[in-house]
Design an enzyme around this catalytic site. Structure first.
Site, PDB file in Angstrom:
ATOM      1  N   ASP A  74      -2.123  -1.689  10.623  1.00 16.10           N
ATOM      2  CA  ASP A  74      -2.423  -1.645   9.188  1.00 16.10           C
ATOM      3  C   ASP A  74      -3.080  -2.918   8.669  1.00 16.10           C
ATOM      4  OD1 ASP A  74      -1.158   0.779   9.269  1.00 16.10           O
ATOM      5  OD2 ASP A  74       0.592   0.177   8.094  1.00 16.10           O
ATOM      6  N   ALA A 113       9.731  -0.165   4.935  1.00 14.38           N
ATOM      7  CA  ALA A 113       9.762   0.929   3.969  1.00 14.38           C
ATOM      8  C   ALA A 113       8.479   1.750   3.950  1.00 14.38           C
ATOM      9  CB  ALA A 113      10.033   0.378   2.563  1.00 14.38           C
ATOM     10  N   LYS A 163       0.841  -1.192   0.000  1.00  9.40           N
ATOM     11  CA  LYS A 163       0.000   0.000   0.000  1.00  9.40           C
ATOM     12  C   LYS A 163       0.875   1.240   0.000  1.00  9.40           C
ATOM     13  CE  LYS A 163       0.894   1.285   4.460  1.00  9.40           C
ATOM     14  NZ  LYS A 163       1.631   2.535   4.810  1.00  9.40           N
TER      15      LYS A 163
END
Length: 285
Positions: free
Chosen positions: A135, A96, A11
């Protein structure tokens, strides 16, 4: 032996506001999650005990891995005694800001729900996912959602937007940024700001740089040369909108010209970065 497989898409964040510190140690945020086509692949097989294998030997394959954690929580929730063999083909950089570990965990939940024949209600899967990580619930749905709370309170967005006419390039420099450190750099803003849902669904792409703000973008780029260089490459190639994803280190650019997006990816690779380019939206399978 029965085997099931799913892709686990990454995402990016279209804007990210850090609103305040919570009593539980997390932060209240608001953001728009957008699923992309860059994906890991998760496979599960029937087995008497839990085990996991991963194509990246640097990643743990015990309970420290989100896939194993998700499997354990799901089994505990539903009293499952069977095991499973989990195989992760790791393709998306981790650490990341692309949510790949969270997506792997969500794919594991969906696969084991089917493998074990649980037919678990969506609300139960959401609660297990939220226990794994903030998430993770997003990756049970999507491809576009507005997130509040610590990221687990979701509202699906179904809008015709400029995203349908853009190409995305993601550049990942060789640096990992801990989320705890990243949050320490950001001063929360509780005051009202542009509604991210309205901007993503209705605003012209040319207005995004002034309306869509990731609170991590400035502090991270000031301290880490890699993300700053990625931003410069994307901007020089003609990206209409450039932003850090999550708390980094990945930086993405949205282009109205596909050839410019490809050129940015080539420049990033020439500078030693990992690069992905493609349509910005994706459905999981």
């Amino acid at each position: 032996m029965r085997t099931l497989q799913r892709t686990a898409p990454a995402k990016i964040n279209l804007g990210l506001h850090v609103r305040g510190k919570r009593r539980d140690g997390y932060h209240d945020i608001e953001t728009v999650f957008l699923r992309i086509g860059w994906s890991d692949v998760v496979r599960v097989e029937e087995a008497n005990e839990f085990s996991m294998e991963c194509t990246d030997p640097r990643l743990p394959t015990d309970s420290a891995n989100t896939c194993v954690a998700a499997a354990g929580l799901l089994a505990s929730r539903f009293g499952v005694r069977a095991g499973a063999r989990i195989l992760l083909d790791k393709r998306v950089p981790y650490g990341a800001g692309l949510g790949s570990g969270s997506s792997d965990a969500a794919a594991t939940l969906l696969l084991l729900n089917e493998l074990w024949g649980l037919d678990a209600p969506a609300v139960d899967l959401h609660e297990v996912a939220a226990a794994v990580g903030s998430d993770v619930p997003f990756f049970l749905r999507g491809p576009l959602a507005y997130a509040e709370g610590r990221g687990e309170q979701l509202t699906d967005l179904d809008c015709s937007s400029v995203l349908d006419r853009t190409s995305a390039t993601i550049l990942v420099p060789d640096v990992q940024i801990g989320s705890g450190y990243a949050y320490s750099l950001v001063a929360p803003h509780a005051e009202p700001r542009p509604d991210l849902r309205e901007v993503v669904c209705k605003a012209d792409l040319a207005t995004w740089p002034s309306l869509l703000v990731n609170d991590f973008h400035g502090p991270i780029l000031q301290r880490f040369p890699g993300p700053a260089a990625a931003k410069d490459i994307l901007s020089a190639a003609g990206a209409e909108y450039v932003s850090l994803s999550g708390s980094g280190s990945a930086v993405f650019g949205l282009f109205t010209d596909e050839s410019s997006a490809e050129a940015a990816a080539r420049s990033g690779r020439a500078s030693g970065m990992t690069a992905w380019v493609g349509a910005p939206t994706s459905q999981a399978d």
